[in-house]
Design a protein around this motif. Sequence first.
Motif, PDB file in Angstrom:
ATOM      1  N   PRO A 194     -12.104  36.297  -4.943  1.00  0.00           N
ATOM      2  CA  PRO A 194     -12.580  37.186  -3.863  1.00  0.00           C
ATOM      3  C   PRO A 194     -14.101  37.223  -3.760  1.00  0.00           C
ATOM      4  CG  PRO A 194     -11.687  38.453  -5.716  1.00  0.00           C
ATOM      5  CD  PRO A 194     -11.426  37.016  -6.015  1.00  0.00           C
ATOM      6  N   CYS A 195     -14.787  36.823  -4.850  1.00  0.00           N
ATOM      7  CA  CYS A 195     -16.255  36.827  -4.803  1.00  0.00           C
ATOM      8  C   CYS A 195     -16.782  35.651  -3.978  1.00  0.00           C
ATOM      9  CB  CYS A 195     -16.838  36.759  -6.209  1.00  0.00           C
ATOM     10  SG  CYS A 195     -16.318  38.133  -7.255  1.00  0.00           S
ATOM     11  N   THR A 196     -15.982  34.564  -3.901  1.00  0.00           N
ATOM     12  CA  THR A 196     -16.375  33.395  -3.106  1.00  0.00           C
ATOM     13  C   THR A 196     -15.173  32.939  -2.268  1.00  0.00           C
ATOM     14  OG1 THR A 196     -15.731  31.976  -4.943  1.00  0.00           O
ATOM     15  CG2 THR A 196     -18.077  32.511  -4.747  1.00  0.00           C
ATOM     16  N   PRO A 197     -14.826  33.737  -1.262  1.00  0.00           N
ATOM     17  CA  PRO A 197     -13.615  33.438  -0.500  1.00  0.00           C
ATOM     18  C   PRO A 197     -13.702  32.088   0.217  1.00  0.00           C
ATOM     19  CG  PRO A 197     -14.909  35.151   0.573  1.00  0.00           C
ATOM     20  CD  PRO A 197     -15.544  34.890  -0.747  1.00  0.00           C
ATOM     21  N   SER A 198     -12.571  31.403   0.268  1.00  0.00           N
ATOM     22  CA  SER A 198     -12.493  30.149   1.007  1.00  0.00           C
ATOM     23  C   SER A 198     -11.058  29.997   1.492  1.00  0.00           C
ATOM     24  CB  SER A 198     -12.891  28.982   0.099  1.00  0.00           C
ATOM     25  OG  SER A 198     -11.973  28.875  -0.966  1.00  0.00           O
ATOM     26  N   THR A 234     -12.419  35.938 -14.018  1.00  0.00           N
ATOM     27  CA  THR A 234     -13.033  37.083 -14.707  1.00  0.00           C
ATOM     28  C   THR A 234     -14.338  37.533 -14.067  1.00  0.00           C
ATOM     29  OG1 THR A 234     -14.089  35.509 -16.189  1.00  0.00           O
ATOM     30  CG2 THR A 234     -12.022  36.510 -16.959  1.00  0.00           C
ATOM     31  N   GLU A 235     -14.716  36.882 -12.995  1.00  0.00           N
ATOM     32  CA  GLU A 235     -15.967  37.275 -12.340  1.00  0.00           C
ATOM     33  C   GLU A 235     -15.896  38.719 -11.884  1.00  0.00           C
ATOM     34  OE1 GLU A 235     -17.702  34.686  -9.335  1.00  0.00           O
ATOM     35  OE2 GLU A 235     -16.441  33.064 -10.113  1.00  0.00           O
ATOM     36  N   SER A 236     -17.039  39.311 -11.739  1.00  0.00           N
ATOM     37  CA  SER A 236     -17.030  40.679 -11.224  1.00  0.00           C
ATOM     38  C   SER A 236     -17.976  40.791 -10.042  1.00  0.00           C
ATOM     39  CB  SER A 236     -17.428  41.668 -12.327  1.00  0.00           C
ATOM     40  OG  SER A 236     -18.714  41.356 -12.787  1.00  0.00           O
ATOM     41  N   CYS A 237     -17.496  41.451  -9.050  1.00  0.00           N
ATOM     42  CA  CYS A 237     -18.285  41.771  -7.852  1.00  0.00           C
ATOM     43  C   CYS A 237     -17.532  42.902  -7.172  1.00  0.00           C
ATOM     44  CB  CYS A 237     -18.425  40.553  -6.944  1.00  0.00           C
ATOM     45  SG  CYS A 237     -16.857  39.943  -6.307  1.00  0.00           S
ATOM     46  N   ASP A 238     -18.099  43.474  -6.159  1.00  0.00           N
ATOM     47  CA  ASP A 238     -17.418  44.582  -5.481  1.00  0.00           C
ATOM     48  C   ASP A 238     -16.082  44.139  -4.921  1.00  0.00           C
ATOM     49  OD1 ASP A 238     -19.437  46.204  -6.115  1.00  0.00           O
ATOM     50  OD2 ASP A 238     -20.387  46.221  -4.121  1.00  0.00           O
ATOM     51  N   ALA A 239     -16.086  42.933  -4.326  1.00  0.00           N
ATOM     52  CA  ALA A 239     -14.846  42.417  -3.726  1.00  0.00           C
ATOM     53  C   ALA A 239     -13.785  42.209  -4.796  1.00  0.00           C
ATOM     54  CB  ALA A 239     -15.129  41.105  -2.998  1.00  0.00           C
ATOM     55  N   ALA A 240     -14.186  41.730  -5.958  1.00  0.00           N
ATOM     56  CA  ALA A 240     -13.213  41.495  -7.035  1.00  0.00           C
ATOM     57  C   ALA A 240     -12.628  42.817  -7.507  1.00  0.00           C
ATOM     58  CB  ALA A 240     -13.889  40.763  -8.192  1.00  0.00           C
ATOM     59  N   ALA A 241     -13.452  43.838  -7.580  1.00  0.00           N
ATOM     60  CA  ALA A 241     -12.962  45.145  -8.029  1.00  0.00           C
ATOM     61  C   ALA A 241     -11.913  45.679  -7.071  1.00  0.00           C
ATOM     62  CB  ALA A 241     -14.138  46.118  -8.144  1.00  0.00           C
ATOM     63  N   SER A 242     -12.200  45.616  -5.781  1.00  0.00           N
ATOM     64  CA  SER A 242     -11.200  46.135  -4.832  1.00  0.00           C
ATOM     65  C   SER A 242      -9.969  45.227  -4.781  1.00  0.00           C
ATOM     66  CB  SER A 242     -11.819  46.333  -3.446  1.00  0.00           C
ATOM     67  OG  SER A 242     -12.415  45.150  -3.030  1.00  0.00           O
ATOM     68  N   TYR A 243     -10.181  43.919  -4.980  1.00  0.00           N
ATOM     69  CA  TYR A 243      -9.046  43.001  -5.020  1.00  0.00           C
ATOM     70  C   TYR A 243      -8.108  43.391  -6.163  1.00  0.00           C
ATOM     71  CZ  TYR A 243      -6.430  38.754  -6.154  1.00  0.00           C
ATOM     72  OH  TYR A 243      -5.429  37.876  -6.453  1.00  0.00           O
ATOM     73  N   ARG A 244      -8.688  43.615  -7.346  1.00  0.00           N
ATOM     74  CA  ARG A 244      -7.862  43.932  -8.521  1.00  0.00           C
ATOM     75  C   ARG A 244      -7.133  45.268  -8.331  1.00  0.00           C
ATOM     76  NH1 ARG A 244     -12.552  41.837 -11.496  1.00  0.00           N
ATOM     77  NH2 ARG A 244     -12.034  39.726 -12.164  1.00  0.00           N
ATOM     78  N   SER A 245      -7.822  46.204  -7.722  1.00  0.00           N
ATOM     79  CA  SER A 245      -7.159  47.503  -7.557  1.00  0.00           C
ATOM     80  C   SER A 245      -6.022  47.415  -6.530  1.00  0.00           C
ATOM     81  CB  SER A 245      -8.167  48.571  -7.155  1.00  0.00           C
ATOM     82  OG  SER A 245      -8.652  48.288  -5.859  1.00  0.00           O
ATOM     83  N   ALA A 246      -6.118  46.452  -5.609  1.00  0.00           N
ATOM     84  CA  ALA A 246      -5.053  46.303  -4.603  1.00  0.00           C
ATOM     85  C   ALA A 246      -3.845  45.543  -5.144  1.00  0.00           C
ATOM     86  CB  ALA A 246      -5.598  45.579  -3.369  1.00  0.00           C
ATOM     87  N   LEU A 247      -4.053  44.840  -6.249  1.00  0.00           N
ATOM     88  CA  LEU A 247      -2.956  44.011  -6.765  1.00  0.00           C
ATOM     89  C   LEU A 247      -1.734  44.834  -7.176  1.00  0.00           C
ATOM     90  CD1 LEU A 247      -4.536  41.194  -8.972  1.00  0.00           C
ATOM     91  CD2 LEU A 247      -3.294  40.960  -6.812  1.00  0.00           C
ATOM     92  N   ALA A 248      -1.983  46.005  -7.774  1.00  0.00           N
ATOM     93  CA  ALA A 248      -0.863  46.818  -8.246  1.00  0.00           C
ATOM     94  C   ALA A 248       0.004  47.253  -7.075  1.00  0.00           C
ATOM     95  CB  ALA A 248      -1.388  48.033  -9.003  1.00  0.00           C
TER      96      ALA A 248
END
Lengths: 291, 440
Positions: B109-113, B389-403
């Motif tokens: 999610p930090c480098t979407p493609s 394992t990268e962290s960025c704002d997008a990754a944080a919201s991505y992980r929280s949406a996974l559940a």
Amino acid sequence: MIPRGARLDPRLYQIAVLALLLAYGALALDFDVRPLQCGAILATALGVQLACARVAGIRNDPRSALISALSLCLLLRTNDLWVAAAAATIAIGSKFVLRVRGKHLFNPTNIVLVLLIACTDRVWVSPGQWGSAAYFGFLVACLGGLVVTRASRADVTFAFAAAYSALVVARSSWLGEPMAIPVHRLENGALIIFTFFMISDPRTTPDSRAGRFVFAAIVALVACYIQFRLYRTNALLWSLACCAPLVPLLDVVLPGRRYAWPSLTAAPAPGGSYEALAGSHFARRPDLVVR
Amino acid sequence: MKRLLALTSLVVLIWWSADTLSAFCGFYVCKADTRLFNKASQVVLVRDDDKTVLTMANDFKGDPKEFAIVIPVPAVLERGQIHIGDKALLDHLDAYSAPRLVEYFDENPCTPSRTRDTIAAGVGVGGALLKAPAPRSLDTLGVRIEASYTIGEYDILILSAQESGGLETWLRRSGYQIPSGASAVLASYIRQGMKFFVARVNLKEQAKLGFTFLRPIQVAYESPKFMLPIRLGMVNAAGPQELFVYALTRRGRVEATNYRTVKLPTGMDLPVYVKQEFPAFYRAMFDQQVRLNRMETVFTEYAWDMGWCDPCAAEPMSASELGQLGVFWLGGGAALPQRAGSGGSNVFITRLHVRYDAAHFPEDLVFQQTADRTNFQGRYVLRHPWTGTESCDAAASYRSALAMRAELEAQSLADLTGWNITDIRGRMNIVATKWWQRIW
């Protein structure tokens, strides 16, 4: 308040039942019908009705057009919006153009379906779409309509139902098939729609009761011939379209009183004219009004 | 008119020489030797105008001496109207039209493609069939041998009968184990003037040809009736049977006219673990849909222009393969001809799946070809989460949406199959949380 002696216009009940059936089909039976297509059919039908009424110089009455439009929504399947709109145009237009002695020659929905199936590669009707799950619900709703509206043309519905059922059962008996087969054929939502909303159209049935019985029997016979001898689908639609031209003939051989839709204001006000009573423009002549 | 009467449709009856009457064309299933649907049949119906070519798949594994097939047909078939087909064609058609799993892999999610999607699995069926022994003419029973051919590994007879009792006796004396109810069903077909096609294996021819399996039988006929008879196969059948119909037409989708035809649920996101048990998932989902529709429905599994697919469970059939299946309007070119004015090829496939028994399907299946060319496929989606394992704002919201996504997938699977949601959550390692734990 409904005046004493007046009858509820059966078309109002029909509109309600058809709308309910459409909602049920779309929501519960997963009909292949898009809301946009229904909108196009309804808008076009009402628009053409208004335009034709203006051209003909008569009062616009949207009820019959609404019944035709809802029937088309229930029966017509196409992937092209313009075909749906064209179907509505032809259906309503046919009421104004295809007339013999002041009566429609064809049921508008019936003729447009048959024409489009025969002449285009873009239309189909799905007679199996109803299944038999809600059959008895349909039946009760439709029979209820006859009771509530005291429809004077219920005889053609009952005559057709009796004749068609007898033929289907007789054929299965002759072939030695179990009764489950004719029962399954008769437990069909498409047959109900046809029996209660299409062949019963007072505008396209013979004027006399005897004529209507003969007509119903002929339609049933031809439908069985198309289904069981020619093995074609939509036999009921084809049969009604083929037999409709017999109606003017039957009206000559077996004459009767012309039908007009009853109205909530059925009893004329003192000094009033019959024209005000007419549910449709065909009832401009006093002798056409049922009192 | 007499011709129309005679041109009634084709009915297939298969008998085992043992003690059971099989399904319309019985078959066993699936890839990796997994039996997906028991007591099932596969047929290809090629149809345009009033012309039909019917192919019946056959991977009968028993002693060829025990194989026989009895098919009521509209008229005496000439030798040229009968053909022995290639089983590989049916396998290809099955693979091409099978319900499919599609996989997507979430990107960082930090480098979407672009996302990638691949076919994870398809649920094929697979052919199988029938058996029984051979007969001789007995005029006293009113049964007459109208024609006799040896085609490929099969000896074929065309019989006519005057009444069902005579035909039943004739078949019994010839070694067929006819269940008692079959006579009444046969009678209605005899009254419609039908003939009976009887095929058995010619062991010498089979040895000469060198086939170790029985190839599909194909018949071509012209009749206004567009139907498949299922009544005979239900006589004495123990429980429901499965039928797969691959309809190849010129105009568009095929549907039943005397039963509801509905599309199977499609397009849902499912838990990733379904990849390992897709056949079990598909079987459970089909069972559930049959239950929900009170077993009164024909299901559409696939409806598509034969010229392409997206995603492809297998490559589309070539013009040559379609020609061998009996698609007679192709014109002989290497590529599929295009439809005039509207794009797309002039072959449309509909794959129908029906589970039937006598209580819910009292009459034979009747079909119609519609003008509907809307593409439809049974397609189920797996979305593999990104595990970086990268962290960025997008990754944080991505992980929280996974559940939440996992929970929705579990619910979809439970709704589709009727499986226990708690078991599904357990398989997915979803930790149950209180509703308020998901607020902040």
